[in-house]
Write a protein that holds these residues in place. Structure first.
Motif, PDB file in Angstrom:
ATOM      1  N   PHE A 159      22.161  54.394  36.026  1.00  0.00           N
ATOM      2  CA  PHE A 159      23.183  53.399  36.333  1.00  0.00           C
ATOM      3  C   PHE A 159      23.679  53.480  37.778  1.00  0.00           C
ATOM      4  N   ALA A 160      23.005  54.287  38.604  1.00  0.00           N
ATOM      5  CA  ALA A 160      23.476  54.519  39.969  1.00  0.00           C
ATOM      6  C   ALA A 160      23.523  53.240  40.798  1.00  0.00           C
ATOM      7  N   ILE A 161      22.481  52.408  40.708  1.00  0.00           N
ATOM      8  CA  ILE A 161      22.438  51.183  41.509  1.00  0.00           C
ATOM      9  C   ILE A 161      23.601  50.262  41.157  1.00  0.00           C
ATOM     10  N   GLU A 162      23.847  50.109  39.864  1.00  0.00           N
ATOM     11  CA  GLU A 162      24.965  49.270  39.433  1.00  0.00           C
ATOM     12  C   GLU A 162      26.287  49.813  39.970  1.00  0.00           C
ATOM     13  N   GLY A 163      26.395  51.135  39.998  1.00  0.00           N
ATOM     14  CA  GLY A 163      27.618  51.750  40.499  1.00  0.00           C
ATOM     15  C   GLY A 163      27.881  51.401  41.947  1.00  0.00           C
ATOM     16  N   TYR A 164      26.855  51.503  42.784  1.00  0.00           N
ATOM     17  CA  TYR A 164      27.051  51.205  44.198  1.00  0.00           C
ATOM     18  C   TYR A 164      27.289  49.724  44.432  1.00  0.00           C
ATOM     19  N   GLU A 165      26.784  48.875  43.542  1.00  0.00           N
ATOM     20  CA  GLU A 165      27.085  47.448  43.636  1.00  0.00           C
ATOM     21  C   GLU A 165      28.566  47.181  43.359  1.00  0.00           C
ATOM     22  N   LEU A 166      29.190  48.112  42.630  1.00  0.00           N
ATOM     23  CA  LEU A 166      30.629  48.007  42.341  1.00  0.00           C
ATOM     24  C   LEU A 166      31.466  48.773  43.360  1.00  0.00           C
ATOM     25  N   ASN A 167      30.810  49.194  44.450  1.00  0.00           N
ATOM     26  CA  ASN A 167      31.494  49.856  45.578  1.00  0.00           C
ATOM     27  C   ASN A 167      32.132  51.190  45.213  1.00  0.00           C
ATOM     28  N   ILE A 168      31.476  51.956  44.332  1.00  0.00           N
ATOM     29  CA  ILE A 168      31.979  53.301  44.073  1.00  0.00           C
ATOM     30  C   ILE A 168      31.767  54.162  45.307  1.00  0.00           C
ATOM     31  N   SER A 169      32.531  55.241  45.416  1.00  0.00           N
ATOM     32  CA  SER A 169      32.411  56.123  46.577  1.00  0.00           C
ATOM     33  C   SER A 169      31.218  57.059  46.468  1.00  0.00           C
ATOM     34  N   ASP A 170      30.966  57.568  45.264  1.00  0.00           N
ATOM     35  CA  ASP A 170      29.833  58.471  45.074  1.00  0.00           C
ATOM     36  C   ASP A 170      29.473  58.534  43.599  1.00  0.00           C
ATOM     37  N   TYR A 171      28.287  59.069  43.310  1.00  0.00           N
ATOM     38  CA  TYR A 171      27.733  59.097  41.960  1.00  0.00           C
ATOM     39  C   TYR A 171      27.265  60.524  41.682  1.00  0.00           C
ATOM     40  N   LEU A 172      28.019  61.258  40.885  1.00  0.00           N
ATOM     41  CA  LEU A 172      27.707  62.657  40.602  1.00  0.00           C
ATOM     42  C   LEU A 172      27.029  62.784  39.241  1.00  0.00           C
ATOM     43  N   GLU A 229      29.612  72.410  45.662  1.00  0.00           N
ATOM     44  CA  GLU A 229      29.214  71.912  46.976  1.00  0.00           C
ATOM     45  C   GLU A 229      28.950  70.407  46.932  1.00  0.00           C
ATOM     46  N   ARG A 230      28.279  69.961  45.863  1.00  0.00           N
ATOM     47  CA  ARG A 230      28.011  68.524  45.736  1.00  0.00           C
ATOM     48  C   ARG A 230      29.310  67.752  45.498  1.00  0.00           C
ATOM     49  N   GLU A 262      32.392  48.787  32.580  1.00  0.00           N
ATOM     50  CA  GLU A 262      33.138  47.666  31.998  1.00  0.00           C
ATOM     51  C   GLU A 262      34.615  47.802  32.328  1.00  0.00           C
ATOM     52  N   PHE A 263      35.118  49.032  32.246  1.00  0.00           N
ATOM     53  CA  PHE A 263      36.503  49.308  32.630  1.00  0.00           C
ATOM     54  C   PHE A 263      36.726  48.985  34.100  1.00  0.00           C
ATOM     55  N   LEU A 264      35.786  49.429  34.936  1.00  0.00           N
ATOM     56  CA  LEU A 264      35.929  49.230  36.378  1.00  0.00           C
ATOM     57  C   LEU A 264      35.984  47.750  36.730  1.00  0.00           C
ATOM     58  N   LYS A 265      35.231  46.937  36.009  1.00  0.00           N
ATOM     59  CA  LYS A 265      35.206  45.496  36.270  1.00  0.00           C
ATOM     60  C   LYS A 265      36.512  44.809  35.889  1.00  0.00           C
ATOM     61  N   THR A 266      37.335  45.470  35.088  1.00  0.00           N
ATOM     62  CA  THR A 266      38.630  44.881  34.727  1.00  0.00           C
ATOM     63  C   THR A 266      39.664  45.046  35.839  1.00  0.00           C
ATOM     64  N   LEU A 267      39.376  45.896  36.818  1.00  0.00           N
ATOM     65  CA  LEU A 267      40.312  46.151  37.911  1.00  0.00           C
ATOM     66  C   LEU A 267      39.956  45.262  39.091  1.00  0.00           C
ATOM     67  N   SER A 268      40.851  44.392  39.471  1.00  0.00           N
ATOM     68  CA  SER A 268      40.565  43.473  40.574  1.00  0.00           C
ATOM     69  C   SER A 268      40.500  44.191  41.910  1.00  0.00           C
ATOM     70  N   LEU A 269      41.364  45.170  42.102  1.00  0.00           N
ATOM     71  CA  LEU A 269      41.364  45.973  43.326  1.00  0.00           C
ATOM     72  C   LEU A 269      41.489  47.449  42.947  1.00  0.00           C
ATOM     73  N   PRO A 270      40.389  48.056  42.518  1.00  0.00           N
ATOM     74  CA  PRO A 270      40.446  49.442  42.044  1.00  0.00           C
ATOM     75  C   PRO A 270      40.644  50.437  43.184  1.00  0.00           C
ATOM     76  N   PRO A 271      41.156  51.625  42.873  1.00  0.00           N
ATOM     77  CA  PRO A 271      41.222  52.684  43.884  1.00  0.00           C
ATOM     78  C   PRO A 271      39.814  53.224  44.139  1.00  0.00           C
ATOM     79  N   LYS A 272      39.693  54.252  44.938  1.00  0.00           N
ATOM     80  CA  LYS A 272      38.400  54.889  45.161  1.00  0.00           C
ATOM     81  C   LYS A 272      37.905  55.471  43.836  1.00  0.00           C
ATOM     82  N   VAL A 273      36.593  55.399  43.622  1.00  0.00           N
ATOM     83  CA  VAL A 273      36.015  55.862  42.358  1.00  0.00           C
ATOM     84  C   VAL A 273      34.822  56.773  42.621  1.00  0.00           C
ATOM     85  N   ILE A 274      34.840  57.957  42.016  1.00  0.00           N
ATOM     86  CA  ILE A 274      33.685  58.852  41.995  1.00  0.00           C
ATOM     87  C   ILE A 274      33.197  58.916  40.559  1.00  0.00           C
TER      88      ILE A 274
END
Length: 232
Positions: A84-97, A104-105, A64-76
Protein backbone atom coordinates in the motif's frame (compact mmCIF):
# COMPACT_ATOMS: atom_id res chain seq x y z
CA UNK A 1 6.82 20.22 21.45
CA UNK A 2 5.54 17.74 18.85
CA UNK A 3 2.11 16.42 19.86
CA UNK A 4 1.41 12.99 18.41
CA UNK A 5 -1.31 10.35 18.20
CA UNK A 6 -0.90 6.58 17.83
CA UNK A 7 -3.66 4.78 15.89
CA UNK A 8 -3.20 1.01 15.90
CA UNK A 9 -5.32 -1.95 17.02
CA UNK A 10 -2.29 -3.80 18.43
CA UNK A 11 -1.18 -2.91 21.96
CA UNK A 12 2.43 -3.93 21.34
CA UNK A 13 2.62 -1.49 18.40
CA UNK A 14 1.67 1.34 20.77
CA UNK A 15 4.41 0.28 23.18
CA UNK A 16 7.05 0.22 20.44
CA UNK A 17 6.21 3.63 18.97
CA UNK A 18 5.90 5.27 22.39
CA UNK A 19 9.15 3.64 23.52
CA UNK A 20 10.97 5.09 20.52
CA UNK A 21 9.39 8.51 21.00
CA UNK A 22 10.38 8.52 24.67
CA UNK A 23 14.02 8.39 23.56
CA UNK A 24 13.61 11.72 21.78
CA UNK A 25 13.10 15.20 23.24
CA UNK A 26 9.96 17.25 22.69
CA UNK A 27 7.67 14.36 21.72
CA UNK A 28 4.36 14.35 23.61
CA UNK A 29 1.84 11.51 23.30
CA UNK A 30 -1.68 12.92 23.34
CA UNK A 31 -3.72 9.72 23.07
CA UNK A 32 -3.57 6.01 22.27
CA UNK A 33 -6.33 5.18 19.77
CA UNK A 34 -7.09 1.52 19.00
CA UNK A 35 -9.36 2.17 16.02
CA UNK A 36 -9.93 4.98 13.55
CA UNK A 37 -13.33 5.97 14.94
CA UNK A 38 -11.76 6.67 18.31
CA UNK A 39 -9.20 8.87 16.56
CA UNK A 40 -11.87 10.81 14.65
CA UNK A 41 -13.68 11.52 17.91
CA UNK A 42 -10.47 12.81 19.48
CA UNK A 43 -9.50 14.94 16.47
CA UNK A 44 -12.91 16.57 16.41
CA UNK A 45 -11.93 18.40 19.60
CA UNK A 46 -8.13 18.39 19.56
CA UNK A 47 -5.23 19.19 17.24
CA UNK A 48 -1.99 17.22 16.90
CA UNK A 49 1.18 17.65 14.84
CA UNK A 50 1.76 14.02 13.91
CA UNK A 51 -0.11 10.72 13.59
CA UNK A 52 1.42 7.23 13.61
CA UNK A 53 -1.13 5.31 11.58
CA UNK A 54 -1.67 1.57 11.13
CA UNK A 55 -3.56 0.45 8.01
CA UNK A 56 -5.24 -2.88 8.73
CA UNK A 57 -7.73 -1.99 11.46
CA UNK A 58 -11.34 -3.07 12.12
CA UNK A 59 -14.35 -0.86 11.29
CA UNK A 60 -12.36 1.71 9.30
CA UNK A 61 -9.04 1.07 7.53
CA UNK A 62 -6.14 3.45 7.91
CA UNK A 63 -6.28 5.11 4.50
CA UNK A 64 -10.08 5.28 4.60
CA UNK A 65 -9.72 7.16 7.88
CA UNK A 66 -7.09 9.44 6.37
CA UNK A 67 -9.39 10.33 3.48
CA UNK A 68 -11.99 11.59 5.95
CA UNK A 69 -9.61 14.35 7.07
CA UNK A 70 -9.71 17.37 4.78
CA UNK A 71 -6.49 18.82 6.19
CA UNK A 72 -4.72 16.06 8.13
CA UNK A 73 -1.60 16.59 10.26
CA UNK A 74 1.67 14.91 9.31
CA UNK A 75 1.27 11.13 9.03
CA UNK A 76 3.81 8.32 9.40
CA UNK A 77 2.33 4.98 8.38
CA UNK A 78 3.33 1.94 10.47
CA UNK A 79 2.23 -1.31 8.86
CA UNK A 80 3.20 -4.85 7.90
CA UNK A 81 1.79 -4.40 4.37
CA UNK A 82 4.26 -2.96 1.86
CA UNK A 83 1.82 -3.17 -1.07
CA UNK A 84 0.00 0.00 0.00
CA UNK A 85 3.06 2.28 -0.09
CA UNK A 86 2.22 3.96 -3.41
CA UNK A 87 -1.29 4.80 -2.26
CA UNK A 88 0.16 6.23 0.92
CA UNK A 89 2.45 8.65 -0.87
CA UNK A 90 -0.44 9.70 -3.11
CA UNK A 91 -2.13 10.77 0.14
CA UNK A 92 0.95 12.85 1.04
CA UNK A 93 2.08 10.81 4.02
CA UNK A 94 5.48 11.74 5.45
CA UNK A 95 6.92 8.23 5.55
CA UNK A 96 5.98 4.55 5.33
CA UNK A 97 7.45 2.25 7.99
CA UNK A 98 7.25 -1.51 7.52
CA UNK A 99 6.90 -3.52 10.73
CA UNK A 100 9.14 -4.48 12.38
CA UNK A 101 11.22 -1.31 11.99
CA UNK A 102 14.42 -0.36 13.80
CA UNK A 103 14.91 2.77 15.86
CA UNK A 104 17.33 4.10 13.23
CA UNK A 105 14.67 3.78 10.54
CA UNK A 106 12.10 5.34 12.89
CA UNK A 107 14.46 8.26 13.59
CA UNK A 108 14.93 8.84 9.86
CA UNK A 109 11.15 9.10 9.48
CA UNK A 110 10.93 11.57 12.37
CA UNK A 111 13.72 13.72 10.94
CA UNK A 112 12.04 13.75 7.55
CA UNK A 113 8.77 14.79 9.14
CA UNK A 114 9.83 17.44 11.65
CA UNK A 115 12.16 19.15 9.18
CA UNK A 116 9.16 20.09 7.07
CA UNK A 117 8.38 23.80 7.15
CA UNK A 118 4.77 23.35 6.17
CA UNK A 119 1.90 24.12 8.53
CA UNK A 120 -1.14 21.94 9.01
CA UNK A 121 -4.67 23.02 9.88
CA UNK A 122 -7.04 20.92 11.92
CA UNK A 123 -9.96 19.92 9.70
CA UNK A 124 -12.78 20.64 12.21
CA UNK A 125 -11.64 23.41 14.52
CA UNK A 126 -9.23 24.98 12.00
CA UNK A 127 -6.59 25.45 14.66
CA UNK A 128 -3.24 26.08 13.02
CA UNK A 129 -0.36 24.06 14.44
CA UNK A 130 3.15 24.02 13.04
CA UNK A 131 5.64 21.16 12.91
CA UNK A 132 8.96 22.25 14.39
CA UNK A 133 11.60 23.20 11.82
CA UNK A 134 14.23 21.04 13.49
CA UNK A 135 16.13 17.78 13.18
CA UNK A 136 17.29 15.11 15.63
CA UNK A 137 21.03 14.37 15.64
CA UNK A 138 22.62 11.38 17.36
CA UNK A 139 25.68 12.42 19.36
CA UNK A 140 27.35 9.87 21.63
CA UNK A 141 24.52 8.14 23.52
CA UNK A 142 21.98 10.93 23.29
CA UNK A 143 19.81 12.61 20.67
CA UNK A 144 19.95 16.37 20.30
CA UNK A 145 17.20 18.40 18.66
CA UNK A 146 18.73 21.17 16.56
CA UNK A 147 16.97 24.06 14.85
CA UNK A 148 17.82 23.75 11.16
CA UNK A 149 18.19 27.50 10.65
CA UNK A 150 21.12 27.53 13.09
CA UNK A 151 23.17 24.96 11.12
CA UNK A 152 25.91 26.74 9.17
CA UNK A 153 27.70 23.78 7.59
CA UNK A 154 28.58 20.11 8.04
CA UNK A 155 32.05 18.61 7.80
CA UNK A 156 33.39 15.06 7.38
CA UNK A 157 35.47 13.77 10.30
CA UNK A 158 36.48 10.18 9.51
CA UNK A 159 33.59 7.90 10.45
CA UNK A 160 31.86 10.85 12.09
CA UNK A 161 30.40 14.16 10.93
CA UNK A 162 30.70 17.57 12.54
CA UNK A 163 27.61 19.77 12.47
CA UNK A 164 28.54 23.40 13.03
CA UNK A 165 25.72 25.62 14.27
CA UNK A 166 25.65 29.23 15.38
CA UNK A 167 25.81 28.02 19.00
CA UNK A 168 27.87 24.83 19.09
CA UNK A 169 29.71 22.07 17.24
CA UNK A 170 28.01 18.66 17.40
CA UNK A 171 29.85 15.47 16.48
CA UNK A 172 27.40 13.03 14.92
CA UNK A 173 27.87 9.27 14.83
CA UNK A 174 27.28 9.05 11.08
CA UNK A 175 29.55 8.94 8.06
CA UNK A 176 29.47 12.14 6.00
CA UNK A 177 27.66 10.47 3.10
CA UNK A 178 24.95 9.15 5.42
CA UNK A 179 24.63 12.46 7.24
CA UNK A 180 24.08 14.28 3.95
CA UNK A 181 20.90 12.26 3.45
CA UNK A 182 19.44 14.01 6.50
CA UNK A 183 19.92 17.34 4.74
CA UNK A 184 18.92 16.20 1.24
CA UNK A 185 15.53 17.95 1.38
CA UNK A 186 16.90 21.07 3.06
CA UNK A 187 18.60 24.17 1.66
CA UNK A 188 22.16 22.78 1.79
CA UNK A 189 24.72 22.46 -0.99
CA UNK A 190 27.78 20.21 -1.12
CA UNK A 191 30.85 22.27 -2.05
CA UNK A 192 33.65 19.82 -1.27
CA UNK A 193 34.03 16.09 -0.70
CA UNK A 194 34.13 16.90 3.02
CA UNK A 195 31.87 19.96 3.30
CA UNK A 196 28.24 20.91 2.72
CA UNK A 197 27.02 24.39 3.58
CA UNK A 198 23.72 26.10 4.33
CA UNK A 199 22.97 28.53 1.50
CA UNK A 200 21.42 31.07 3.84
CA UNK A 201 24.57 31.29 5.98
CA UNK A 202 26.97 32.06 3.10
CA UNK A 203 28.45 35.50 3.70
CA UNK A 204 30.59 35.68 0.57
CA UNK A 205 32.34 33.58 -2.06
CA UNK A 206 35.85 34.49 -3.15
CA UNK A 207 37.81 32.31 -5.55
CA UNK A 208 37.77 28.76 -4.19
CA UNK A 209 36.63 29.78 -0.73
CA UNK A 210 33.28 30.29 0.97
CA UNK A 211 33.04 32.56 3.99
CA UNK A 212 30.48 31.69 6.66
CA UNK A 213 30.71 33.70 9.86
CA UNK A 214 34.33 33.29 10.99
CA UNK A 215 34.79 30.05 9.04
CA UNK A 216 36.42 29.57 5.63
CA UNK A 217 35.16 26.58 3.62
CA UNK A 218 37.12 25.27 0.59
CA UNK A 219 35.42 24.66 -2.74
CA UNK A 220 36.43 21.37 -4.37
CA UNK A 221 37.14 21.28 -8.11
CA UNK A 222 34.42 18.71 -8.80
CA UNK A 223 31.85 20.80 -6.93
CA UNK A 224 32.36 24.14 -8.69
CA UNK A 225 29.32 23.44 -10.87
CA UNK A 226 27.18 23.52 -7.71
CA UNK A 227 28.50 27.01 -6.95
CA UNK A 228 27.86 28.14 -10.54
CA UNK A 229 24.25 26.98 -10.26
CA UNK A 230 23.93 28.79 -6.95
CA UNK A 231 25.16 32.06 -8.43
CA UNK A 232 22.88 31.99 -11.45
Amino acid sequence: MIKYLIIDDEYIAHDIVKGYCDLLPNMQLMKNCYNALEAIEYLNENAVDLIFLDLNMPKLKGFEFLKTLSLPPKVIVTTAYKEFAIEGYELNISDYLLKPFSFERFLKAINKTVSSTSKTTHSILEKKVSVSDSIFLRSSKKYIQVTIDTIQYVEAAGNYTKVITTDEIITVREKFSDALELFSDLDFIQVHKSFAVSKKHIKSIEGNRIFISEYIIPIGKTYKSNIIQLLK
